[in-house]
Design a protein around this motif. Sequence first.
Motif, mmCIF file in Angstrom:
data_model
loop_
_atom_site.group_PDB
_atom_site.id
_atom_site.type_symbol
_atom_site.label_atom_id
_atom_site.label_comp_id
_atom_site.label_asym_id
_atom_site.label_seq_id
_atom_site.Cartn_x
_atom_site.Cartn_y
_atom_site.Cartn_z
ATOM 1 N N ALA A 1 5.566 -4.542 7.287
ATOM 2 C CA ALA A 1 6.161 -3.296 7.769
ATOM 3 C C ALA A 1 5.325 -2.124 7.266
ATOM 4 N N ASP A 2 4.957 -1.254 8.181
ATOM 5 C CA ASP A 2 4.382 0.028 7.807
ATOM 6 C C ASP A 2 5.515 1.032 7.663
ATOM 7 N N ASN A 3 5.457 1.831 6.600
ATOM 8 C CA ASN A 3 6.544 2.768 6.298
ATOM 9 C C ASN A 3 7.855 1.998 6.185
ATOM 10 N N VAL A 4 7.856 1.019 5.297
ATOM 11 C CA VAL A 4 8.984 0.093 5.175
ATOM 12 C C VAL A 4 10.283 0.808 4.812
ATOM 13 N N LEU A 5 10.198 1.962 4.163
ATOM 14 C CA LEU A 5 11.398 2.704 3.776
ATOM 15 C C LEU A 5 11.878 3.638 4.877
ATOM 16 N N ASP A 6 11.234 3.592 6.054
ATOM 17 C CA ASP A 6 11.631 4.405 7.213
ATOM 18 C C ASP A 6 11.698 5.891 6.850
ATOM 19 N N THR A 7 10.623 6.370 6.241
ATOM 20 C CA THR A 7 10.564 7.755 5.783
ATOM 21 C C THR A 7 10.124 8.681 6.919
ATOM 22 N N TYR A 8 10.817 9.816 7.034
ATOM 23 C CA TYR A 8 10.451 10.845 8.015
ATOM 24 C C TYR A 8 10.095 12.136 7.285
ATOM 25 N N PRO A 9 9.180 12.930 7.836
ATOM 26 C CA PRO A 9 8.835 14.210 7.208
ATOM 27 C C PRO A 9 9.886 15.268 7.510
ATOM 28 N N ASP A 10 9.669 16.455 6.971
ATOM 29 C CA ASP A 10 10.547 17.587 7.268
ATOM 30 C C ASP A 10 10.546 17.861 8.767
ATOM 31 N N GLU A 11 11.690 18.323 9.271
ATOM 32 C CA GLU A 11 11.743 18.705 10.677
ATOM 33 C C GLU A 11 10.994 20.020 10.888
ATOM 34 N N ALA A 12 10.469 20.168 12.097
ATOM 35 C CA ALA A 12 9.662 21.336 12.420
ATOM 36 C C ALA A 12 10.482 22.372 13.175
ATOM 37 N N LYS B 1 0.850 -1.188 0.000
ATOM 38 C CA LYS B 1 0.000 0.000 0.000
ATOM 39 C C LYS B 1 0.887 1.240 0.000
ATOM 40 N N LEU B 2 0.595 2.141 -0.913
ATOM 41 C CA LEU B 2 1.301 3.413 -0.971
ATOM 42 C C LEU B 2 0.349 4.505 -0.496
ATOM 43 N N ARG B 3 0.734 5.214 0.578
ATOM 44 C CA ARG B 3 -0.084 6.291 1.132
ATOM 45 C C ARG B 3 0.577 7.626 0.832
ATOM 46 N N TYR B 4 -0.204 8.550 0.288
ATOM 47 C CA TYR B 4 0.348 9.869 -0.061
ATOM 48 C C TYR B 4 -0.438 10.972 0.649
ATOM 49 N N TYR B 5 0.294 11.918 1.226
ATOM 50 C CA TYR B 5 -0.287 13.097 1.860
ATOM 51 C C TYR B 5 0.337 14.326 1.221
ATOM 52 N N GLY B 6 -0.496 15.242 0.742
ATOM 53 C CA GLY B 6 0.006 16.455 0.121
ATOM 54 C C GLY B 6 0.566 17.433 1.138
ATOM 55 N N SER B 7 0.968 18.595 0.667
ATOM 56 C CA SER B 7 1.573 19.604 1.529
ATOM 57 C C SER B 7 0.539 20.192 2.487
ATOM 58 N N TRP B 8 1.028 20.701 3.605
ATOM 59 C CA TRP B 8 0.183 21.310 4.620
ATOM 60 C C TRP B 8 1.014 22.317 5.409
ATOM 61 N N THR B 9 0.343 23.118 6.221
ATOM 62 C CA THR B 9 0.995 24.247 6.892
ATOM 63 C C THR B 9 0.791 24.184 8.393
ATOM 64 N N ASP B 10 1.832 24.562 9.123
ATOM 65 C CA ASP B 10 1.773 24.646 10.575
ATOM 66 C C ASP B 10 2.366 25.991 11.001
ATOM 67 N N SER B 11 2.164 26.354 12.259
ATOM 68 C CA SER B 11 2.839 27.532 12.795
ATOM 69 C C SER B 11 4.334 27.255 12.838
ATOM 70 N N GLU C 1 5.658 25.445 5.853
ATOM 71 C CA GLU C 1 4.964 24.527 4.948
ATOM 72 C C GLU C 1 5.732 23.214 4.892
ATOM 73 N N PHE C 2 4.994 22.122 5.035
ATOM 74 C CA PHE C 2 5.557 20.782 4.952
ATOM 75 C C PHE C 2 5.169 20.183 3.603
ATOM 76 N N GLY C 3 6.145 19.670 2.890
ATOM 77 C CA GLY C 3 5.901 19.139 1.565
ATOM 78 C C GLY C 3 5.149 17.828 1.581
ATOM 79 N N GLY C 4 4.762 17.389 0.397
ATOM 80 C CA GLY C 4 4.066 16.120 0.258
ATOM 81 C C GLY C 4 4.908 14.960 0.754
ATOM 82 N N GLN C 5 4.250 13.936 1.274
ATOM 83 C CA GLN C 5 4.941 12.809 1.889
ATOM 84 C C GLN C 5 4.279 11.506 1.470
ATOM 85 N N ALA C 6 5.086 10.508 1.128
ATOM 86 C CA ALA C 6 4.567 9.195 0.744
ATOM 87 C C ALA C 6 5.149 8.132 1.669
#
Length: 805
Positions: A763-774, A717-727, A738-743
């Motif tokens: 394995a969930d997130n088998v490639l051990d992917t992390y998002p941008d640091e905040a 299963k490939l899960r994709y989340y588009g960009s989003w914004t935080d303080s 702004e945090f970029g898209g993440q798969a």
Amino acid sequence: MFKTSHFRAGLFLASASIISMASTAMAQETSSAKKDSPRVEDTIIVTGTRQAQRTAFGSLAPIDVISGDAISNGASEDLLDTLAQNVPSFKVQRLPMADGQVFVRPATLRGLSPDQTLVLVNGKRRHRSALLGGNGAQSADLATIPSSAIKRIEVLRDGASAQYGSDAIAGVINIILKDDAGFGGFAQGSQYYEGDGNAYRLGGRAGFDLADNGTLVLSGEYFDNEITSRSRQRPDAIEFQEANPDVDVPNPVQNWGQPERNGYRFTLNSDYDFSTALSGYLFATYGGGEGLSDFNWRNPTSGIFNTSTIYPDFNLLDIYPAGFSPDFGQEDTDLSVTTGLKGAVANDALSWEFSVGYGSNEIEYNISNTINASLGPNSPTSFYIGSLKQDELNVNADFVYVVDFGLADNANIAFGAERRMETYTISPGEEASYLVGPAAAEGLASGSNGFFGFSESQSGEFEQESYAAYLDVELPFTDKFTLGTAARFEDFSEFGNSLTGKISGRYEFTSELALRATASTGFRAPTPGQLFSERNSSGLDTTTLEVFTNGRYSPVGAVAAIINERADVDIKPLDAEESINFTAGLAYQSASGITASIDLYQIDIENRFGTSAGYSLTDEERAQLVALNVTGAETISRVQFYQNDFDTTSKGVDLVLGYKTGELSLLAAYNYNKTEVTGGSLEANSTQKTVFEERLPQHSANFSADYTLGAFVLGSKLRYYGSWTDSSGNSDGDIFQEFGGQAFLDVSAKWNINDTMSFTVGADNVLDTYPDEATFQANRGLIYSRNAPYDTDGGLYYARFNFDF
């Protein structure tokens, strides 16, 4: 009071579009033949319709059906995670260090508030959690239902207040429990790649035939999850350690991650036919658990460690020389019981059902490794905070009359009534958890530091009663065109009444392709907890790193009356949120195994709940609060209230494409959702408006593939989340990040050992992917945003053994 102009406007627009569809259908239709029976492979649905043989393809509104296998085989014990991985428009956050929300996590459908989605179990309303989350949202806690006990889940992606009542603005989630005889069980273990978050699950099911007249199914599950931590040492902790090399400062001083959690869940589901015309049912869920989470570290150089002349020999450094991070704990109990009788008369033309359901959710809070500094040496270091409890009692009478009007098929007329009683109870904590001690006069903080106890003045029992009546009609005018209408009137003891309506239509171009559309008005009534509850909370100034106290109070209470004395303030009693919903789409299925649907929607909501701006207290107002014996009044910086605060418009599209044949199963799902603030206080606050509108990805998608190779099933299963914004928390003027898209890629391999046993590794997130640091709250040791709409703990692997016979 519900604005009936919205009701009329919505139904007028709906009528214009759907009656136009009807006239086209009637003009084209030359045959009055009956509809074919649903094909065997079509799933019969029970959500969004009261017609007995409606299928997912034949639904007048978009609906997802998630199978029991897809639910029970997930790595997480939390049903919220499973839903989020299967329905792109459903998103859930973890929110570490967010008080009770770290245990009762907020989830949204189509980007709306968690309590704007109605939850049903076996078609009956599920009670709410006792927790009031962000902006006061009070929704059902899906995590209290064991995934291994679920036969399937139907997700209606359409407004349905006219059919089900309050809360169904975004849609409906209907959880159908397993009802088949047989025995089964499972054992599962998992761990994150980082070596933490060890989790264990055990479960079993026993289903019995009741003399061929019914079934009794018992299910149980236990889980035990350890904490995760994705933290760096706080810069101020590093400085303190360097300045005090003889003090052993923990590294890190606080953990950002999932809490420690364990619990148990049980379900009972039974039905019995007393005769050919009378049957009964009983289903129940029961569960409990406990958890522990970190709070912010209290630096020994901060004002919390001030001394006083009242207690000259008391120095908090003697107890906590390295500072302290309070441990926040929760113990919860959840119970639900529903029973009913149903039957049919008049040669089965009129079916009836009477049911009674009771639900209760109770949360008890405690906090340790902390202090009530105002009590000096007389303060304990652990406290019982108090409890919150939500009770609901529902009584329903439902009827369905099948009548021949000479149309292409029988008309389906449903009508009924409901009585619902909600009770919200706040019970006080131990006195020391909220007491204002002698040293408070010299600035030492009162109450259990980190989370004030519920005081006697904040405690009480608050009720709301409602009565409702509804009418729901489906008319198959031709063998290709069906028109549905629904109306519901509901009266609430605390704020008034509502009238909602819905009109829907479906036109079948061919047996493989159909057009569907709906329009409806909806509402969400304020709950007793939102109307009357009050509490204090501590926060941390991310610039000064000093702890402060805020108070949130009832909009009809004494504190609101004091703030209303200001010339420019008008705190009002809560009213219902109101919506107008539109959907239109196409559904396709073919004998070759291809299914597809595309649905456009728009949801306009007025009077949305929010937390008002904080009102900084003057010395005079603070003195008035002290005179009222308001808990912690002498230390409160600001007060806030729940208010009907703003309006929004959400627009989007859902696209689902599937293919299944033989050994191969493919499914792709995509959601685009854009929410805009169109009025109210948020519209005038550009910063908060931006964060609210962009806090969740506008684009999200799932693509899954399963392939059966003999005794093995390979899944991905490939899960994709588009960009989003935080303080951002930056002081240089760049207030957004702004945090970029993440798969994320999930994989699994299942070995069917024989007809009754299987073994799965994955394995969930088998490639051990992390998002941008905040950057937001990085000075508190945070690495990844606490508001992320996905897990930020990296890869997780698991193994599971199943047996079923």
